[in-house]
Design a protein around this motif. Structure first.
Motif, PDB file in Angstrom:
ATOM      1  N   GLY A 150       0.780  -1.242   0.000  1.00 25.40           N
ATOM      2  CA  GLY A 150       0.000   0.000   0.000  1.00 25.40           C
ATOM      3  C   GLY A 150       0.804   1.281   0.000  1.00 25.40           C
ATOM      4  N   GLY A 151       2.145   1.173  -0.167  1.00 24.13           N
ATOM      5  CA  GLY A 151       2.975   2.377  -0.263  1.00 24.13           C
ATOM      6  C   GLY A 151       3.081   2.831  -1.717  1.00 24.13           C
ATOM      7  N   THR A 152       3.563   4.052  -1.922  1.00 26.74           N
ATOM      8  CA  THR A 152       3.757   4.562  -3.286  1.00 26.74           C
ATOM      9  C   THR A 152       5.230   4.868  -3.492  1.00 26.74           C
ATOM     10  N   VAL A 153       5.849   4.134  -4.420  1.00 28.44           N
ATOM     11  CA  VAL A 153       7.260   4.393  -4.742  1.00 28.44           C
ATOM     12  C   VAL A 153       7.284   5.444  -5.844  1.00 28.44           C
ATOM     13  N   VAL A 154       7.909   6.594  -5.568  1.00 28.03           N
ATOM     14  CA  VAL A 154       7.850   7.687  -6.548  1.00 28.03           C
ATOM     15  C   VAL A 154       9.162   7.883  -7.313  1.00 28.03           C
ATOM     16  N   ALA A 155      10.239   7.219  -6.897  1.00 24.81           N
ATOM     17  CA  ALA A 155      11.516   7.451  -7.586  1.00 24.81           C
ATOM     18  C   ALA A 155      12.395   6.209  -7.580  1.00 24.81           C
ATOM     19  N   LEU A 156      13.152   6.054  -8.666  1.00 25.50           N
ATOM     20  CA  LEU A 156      14.178   5.009  -8.800  1.00 25.50           C
ATOM     21  C   LEU A 156      15.356   5.651  -9.537  1.00 25.50           C
ATOM     22  N   SER A 157      16.518   4.984  -9.531  1.00 27.17           N
ATOM     23  CA  SER A 157      17.679   5.610 -10.182  1.00 27.17           C
ATOM     24  C   SER A 157      18.580   4.565 -10.819  1.00 27.17           C
ATOM     25  N   ASP A 158      19.601   5.024 -11.535  1.00 24.04           N
ATOM     26  CA  ASP A 158      20.757   4.183 -11.859  1.00 24.04           C
ATOM     27  C   ASP A 158      21.982   5.077 -11.741  1.00 24.04           C
ATOM     28  N   SER A 159      23.140   4.629 -12.211  1.00 25.22           N
ATOM     29  CA  SER A 159      24.333   5.437 -11.955  1.00 25.22           C
ATOM     30  C   SER A 159      24.370   6.708 -12.811  1.00 25.22           C
ATOM     31  N   ASP A 160      23.415   6.874 -13.742  1.00 25.17           N
ATOM     32  CA  ASP A 160      23.393   8.098 -14.559  1.00 25.17           C
ATOM     33  C   ASP A 160      22.433   9.162 -14.022  1.00 25.17           C
ATOM     34  N   GLY A 161      21.352   8.745 -13.345  1.00 27.04           N
ATOM     35  CA  GLY A 161      20.365   9.725 -12.893  1.00 27.04           C
ATOM     36  C   GLY A 161      19.158   9.049 -12.279  1.00 27.04           C
ATOM     37  N   PHE A 162      18.070   9.835 -12.086  1.00 25.67           N
ATOM     38  CA  PHE A 162      16.886   9.235 -11.432  1.00 25.67           C
ATOM     39  C   PHE A 162      15.592   9.670 -12.106  1.00 25.67           C
ATOM     40  N   ILE A 163      14.552   8.832 -11.932  1.00 20.85           N
ATOM     41  CA  ILE A 163      13.229   9.163 -12.461  1.00 20.85           C
ATOM     42  C   ILE A 163      12.302   9.485 -11.302  1.00 20.85           C
ATOM     43  N   TYR A 164      11.323  10.371 -11.580  1.00 24.48           N
ATOM     44  CA  TYR A 164      10.314  10.720 -10.582  1.00 24.48           C
ATOM     45  C   TYR A 164       8.947  10.575 -11.230  1.00 24.48           C
ATOM     46  N   ASP A 165       8.068   9.814 -10.587  1.00 28.89           N
ATOM     47  CA  ASP A 165       6.713   9.630 -11.113  1.00 28.89           C
ATOM     48  C   ASP A 165       5.755   9.792  -9.934  1.00 28.89           C
ATOM     49  N   SER A 166       5.077  10.931  -9.874  1.00 35.26           N
ATOM     50  CA  SER A 166       4.245  11.240  -8.694  1.00 35.26           C
ATOM     51  C   SER A 166       3.064  10.279  -8.566  1.00 35.26           C
TER      52      SER A 166
END
Ligand code: NDP
Length: 483
Positions: free
Chosen positions: A292-308
């Motif tokens: 029931g949590g919301t994961v809003v960001a993930l990354s790799d060694s180049d940068g990160f994504i954000y999805d609200s």
């Protein structure tokens, strides 16, 4: 004089300023950090100084030792039999270090040579067990820090496994499947002679997933003429266990969920930031969303994504597991999401942070930012992703913080379950293994929380995990004599 960790300001790579004074290197800074509240000499401090001197230029190893020896100080000083038996000196010295040449041929027909490592750290409570890392940053220091941590982690699982770690500075990125097979075959040609189902059982880590384990296992089987459970993380068709792929990420979330529950909280309706987008990060994200949590960001060694709206895990699996692509490709499919190059994932507001990429990725400024944004809990999915200073800042600010040796033990625990299934020539169902994993993670939480409380440091899981992991191994070493 009382010295605060925050006063350690890293100025140049090898020059540290501390309380206005220049300190020559990180090793010295670690020591000052270690002594922040002590003016008295202690067995743990003596050993730390000695081991650092004997093993110069191994900063990651020194960092892991500093965290552990500092956490053990009060406990070890209360039991002089450890000092009499030289337990810490032996605990900090690997039983065996193997370094070897790995020659292989690339697609242009050129011979390449990499370094291979296997550190067989401690076998007091079982055969050496720990992953293999293929990454250009791999060095003796990194493999030793990982092996040292593995000893404590494996002890915390409650299973009979000693600790080891290995790998190579080989970079799988951009290599063809044939090149990866060629490298794995050469690596395992040497490693085979050092392994055995009752001696040393390697597994995966960064850069080593099911494909690489398959190539390594094929070579082992050919050379040894034996089909047994000498590697874990195998494919299901030839002895792998269900849930092994998910185990580290799921296990991390089971443990953090238990910790939240004991503090009147849960993942439900929480915003979660997870670094990395590899094996651990993907399955941690999946389990957070199940709960029931919301994961809003993930990354790799180049940068990160954000999805609200919450990361679409199936899309990430397709990009990372099937296409072996980069996390930035996510925004091509989800127009509302955005990608940022470089570091900065920890500036995203969240309730819970799960660093799942690599060592020292969460620094003191990140810790301060997370606290400022209201973060209440941090669980380390990667090995030692938080610097010593950042850990101290979390502890001082009462953020619930679980160190990797406890939080990411689910992977090796299911590896040990894979070993059991292999020797019994059986295969448990998904639900059976998942249930066992959950029980192991809850037991780990109880063990580290109770130990911290007994030491008068309630909710200090760094102290709890290090003492609980150490005690079992040290007591086995005491009983086995001077070896
Ligand atoms: P993977 O190779 O599957 O993924 C690693 C992820 O971390 C990738 O997204 C990678 O990005 C990122 N990463 C690696 N190095 C760096 C770096 N220097 N800076 C920023 N990002 C980086 O590995 P795992 O998910 O298996 O392992 C992640 C962590 O979890 C490691 O610390 C590992 O030791 C630990 N761990 C893993 C276990 C397992 O079962 N797999 C068990 C216990 C611990 P990129 O693709 O750009 O390199």
């Amino acid at each position: 004089m009382s010295i605060m960790a925050e006063e350690l300001e890293f100025t140049l790579e090898n020059e540290v300023s501390f309380d206005g004074r220049a300190v020559k290197d990180c090793a010295q800074a670690d020591l000052l950090y270690f002594r922040q509240e002590d003016t008295i000499m202690s067995y743990t401090i003596d050993v730390l100084e000695k081991v650092k001197k004997q093993n110069p230029n191994e900063p990651e190893f020194h960092q892991a030792l500093t965290e552990t020896l500092r956490a053990l100080q009060t406990f070890v000083d209360a039991y002089p039999e450890y000092e009499r038996a030289g337990i810490l000196e032996r605990f900090c010295e690997p039983e065996r270090v193997i370094i070897f040449r790995v020659p292989w041929v690339d697609d242009r027909g050129k011979v390449q040579v990499n370094k291979g490592y296997r550190v067989q750290f401690n076998s007091a409570i079982g055969p050496y067990k720990g992953g293999l890392r293929f990454h250009p940053s791999v060095s003796l220091s990194i493999i030793k820090f990982l092996g040292f941590e593995q000893v404590l982690k494996n002890s915390l699982t409650g299973l009979s496994i000693g600790g080891g770690k290995g790998g190579s500075d080989f970079d799988p990125k951009g290599k063809s499947e044939r090149e990866i097979m060629s490298f794995c075959q050469s690596f395992m040609t040497e490693l085979t002679r050092h392994t055995g189902e009752n001696t040393d059982i390697p597994a995966g880590d960064i850069g080593v997933g099911e494909r690489e384990i398959g190539f390594l296992y094929g070579t082992y089987k050919r050379l040894s003429n034996s089909f047994n459970g000498v590697l874990t993380g195998k494919g299901i068709a030839y002895g792998g266990s269900l849930i092994r792929t998910e185990a580290t990420g799921y296990g991390l979330v089971y443990l953090v969920e238990e910790m939240l529950r004991r503090h009147g909280n849960s993942f439900e309706n929480k915003t979660v930031v997870i670094s990395g987008s590899g094996n651990v990060a993907i399955y941690a994200a999946e389990k957070v969303q199940h709960l029931g949590g919301t994961v809003v960001a993930l990354s790799d060694s180049d940068g990160f994504i954000y999805d609200s709206d919450g990361i679409d895990i199936n899309l990430v699996k397709e990009i990372k597991e099937l296409k072996r692509g980069r996390i930035s490709e996510y925004t091509e499919y989800r127009r509302k999401a955005f990608y940022t190059k470089g570091r900065g994932i920890w500036s995203i507001k969240c309730d819970i942070a799960l660093p799942c990429a690599t060592q020292n990725e969460l620094k003191k400024e990140d810790a301060r930012e997370l606290i400022k944004n209201g973060c209440l809990a941090v669980g380390e999915g990667a090995n030692m992703p938080t610097t010593l200073e950042a850990t101290e800042i979390f502890t001082q600010n009462k953020v619930l913080f679980v160190p990797s040796k406890a939080a990411n033990a689910g992977g090796v625990a299911v590896s040990a379950l894979e070993m059991s299934q292999n020797s019994m020539r059986t295969a448990w169902t998904f639900d059976e293994v998942d249930q066992k994993l959950k029980e192991i993670m809850i037991n780990i939480y109880n063990n580290i929380a109770n130990t911290a409380k007994e030491m008068g440091q309630e909710d200090n899981f760094v102290v709890g995990a290090n003492i609980a992991g150490f005690k079992k191994v040290a007591d086995a070493m005491l009983k086995q004599g001077i070896i």
